[in-house]
Design an enzyme around this catalytic site. Structure first.
Site, PDB file in Angstrom:
ATOM      1  CB  SER A 101     -16.597  16.837 -42.184  1.00 53.79           C
ATOM      2  OG  SER A 101     -16.397  15.527 -41.716  1.00 53.79           O
ATOM      3  CG  ASP A 240     -18.578  11.969 -41.342  1.00 58.97           C
ATOM      4  OD1 ASP A 240     -18.761  11.202 -42.313  1.00 58.97           O
ATOM      5  OD2 ASP A 240     -17.618  12.738 -41.268  1.00 58.97           O
ATOM      6  CG  ASP A 242     -17.539  14.308 -45.238  1.00 59.64           C
ATOM      7  OD1 ASP A 242     -17.622  13.697 -44.156  1.00 59.64           O
ATOM      8  OD2 ASP A 242     -16.454  14.652 -45.741  1.00 59.64           O
ATOM      9  CG  ASP A 244     -14.804  11.768 -44.335  1.00 61.46           C
ATOM     10  OD1 ASP A 244     -15.593  11.793 -43.364  1.00 61.46           O
ATOM     11  OD2 ASP A 244     -13.914  12.628 -44.496  1.00 61.46           O
TER      12      ASP A 244
END
Length: 448
Positions: A101, A240, A242, A244
């Site tokens: 992440s 960010d 990833d 999400d």
């Protein structure tokens, strides 16, 4: 029962240090295959972000799943919510995301989605951990799983994102800056906004395996702010690593966090009578969010920090909208998990429908000053059992009385203790947060 490997957001750690090693990923793939596809040959999707270590872990997971007799579909670099969506639409048994992440490139991790595109319940994570303790039993050669690459994964996800706003919605006339954090959304995010008609300026879309989240994206919006102002854009969208979550920048160059974004979406849904209940925030959610929702008669609940806890609270209440200050926003009437691109589209829809700018929309919520201090700790600190820490927190709460909040918690993903103080006086809360942080450092035996 505590879990050995799974934390609040899957498994995460430093690459090369247990459990983030290729041999562990091999066993994890096998264990997950045994649990998630126990009857016959299942299908598991694997997506990843742009970290250089993703290649290594992708191959290891693939081998482990194959050894368990499970077929694999490789998605390549793809946002976490895209894997959740594709797991559902491709009727897979599960989806795995290789990502840490918002962490630096030298970290990585594994996130899992069920066949419904939701995060795994504790019971399934416990079952996978139980399998990890058993010797690997490889299926017969004739039953080994096969791997194929999904060549149109990006296109499928782009069309899904566009479908989350009304068909007639056009972004023509809007100038948008998108910062992809050199992460998983670098190829799909710009396409979504361009295909809806916006003029798009893209930054943070040149991943090299090492620059993910590096002074860019949702965690570091300085470059996004500079680009919005220099390009005279209507909005900046910072994702960010990833994809999400998101942080926004309005046309005045002011950063708009997850609480403010959640307020804009909630008030718009309430006005059009489509909110279906209340809103879930977290212990970190700004007091201003709670107050503006209360002023409209919208119920509000606080969950523990972490999008999985927001999700649990939403499902328990039967509500559809929740989120975190960090920019995780969950719209259950649109998708099954937090999605930075989908969340941005909900905000853009409000802007186009009302004709109001993001700067004007966010004025509906009066944001309280809030200070967050992250205190690195070498080992676990007993926050409740330490007299020094308890006294520092009690002194701060006494000073604030009923005009603010104090929150102290250990991070679920990093070796940090997070100190949050919120109130009407920015100078006062800064001093109080520093006092508590100093107490934590003293107990942990660390220096600044």
């Amino acid at each position: 029962m505590e879990k050995t490997y799974f934390g609040t957001d899957g498994i995460r750690g430093r690459v090369g240090k247990a459990p983030l090693t290729p041999d562990f990923a091999l066993r994890l793939g096998w264990a997950a295959g045994r649990v998630l596809a126990p009857e016959g040959r299942g299908l598991v999707l694997i997506g990843k972000d742009t970290r250089v270590s993703g290649y290594m872990f992708e191959s290891a997971l693939e081998a482990g799943l194959s050894a368990a007799g499970v077929d694999i579909r490789l998605l390549g670099p793809m946002p976490t919510p895209a894997v959740a969506y594709l797991t559902r639409t491709l009727r897979a048994s599960a989806g795995i995301v290789i990502s840490a992440s918002h962490n630096p490139f030298y970290d990585n991790g594994f996130k899992f989605f069920s066949s419904q595109g939701t995060k795994l319940p504790d019971s399934v994570e416990h079952a996978i951990e139980a399998q990890l303790d058993r010797p690997m039993e490889i299926v017969d050669a004739a039953d080994l799983g096969k791997a194929e690459r999904v060549v149109d994964a990006g296109g499928r996800y782009i069309e899904f994102c566009k479908s989350t706003i009304p068909t007639g919605t056009s972004l023509r006339g809007l100038k948008i800056v998108v910062d992809c954090a050199n992460g998983a959304a670098y190829s799909v995010a710009p396409c979504v906004f361009e295909e809806l008609g916006a003029e798009v300026e893209v930054i943070g879309a040149e991943p090299d395996g090492f620059n993910i989240n590096d002074d860019c994206g949702a965690l570091h919006p300085r470059q996004l702010r500079d680009a919005v102002l220099s390009q005279q854009a209507d909005i900046g969208i910072g994702l960010d690593g990833d994809g999400d979550r998101l942080i926004l920048v309005d046309e005045e160059g002011e950063v708009v966090d997850g609480d403010e974004a959640l307020a804009v979406i909630a008030l718009a849904r309430h006005a059009e009578d489509s909110l279906r209940g209340g809103v879930v925030g977290t212990l970190m959610s700004n007091l201003g969010l709670e107050q503006v929702l209360a002023s409209r008669g919208i119920p509000f609940r606080r969950a523990a920090v972490g999008d999985r806890y927001v999700m649990e609270a939403l499902l328990e209440a039967g509500w559809i909208l929740g989120g975190e200050s960090s920019g995780h926003i969950i719209c259950l009437d649109r998708t099954t998990t937090g999605d930075g691109i989908v969340s941005a589209l909900q905000l853009l829809q409000v802007m186009t429908a009302t004709g109001r700018s993001l700067h004007a929309l966010k004025q509906d919520m009066e944001k309280y000053p809030q200070v967050l201090v992250n205190v690195p700790v070498g080992s676990r600190v007993d926050l409740d059992g330490s007299r020094v820490i308890r006294e520092a927190v009690a002194a701060a709460r006494s000073s604030l009385a009923d005009r603010g909040r104090v929150l102290l918690r250990a991070s679920g993903t990093e070796p940090l203790v997070r100190v949050m103080v919120e109130g009407g006086d920015a100078r006062q809360i800064r001093m109080l947060a520093d006092d508590i942080a100093a107490a934590v450092r003293a107990v942990a035996g660390v220096t600044e």
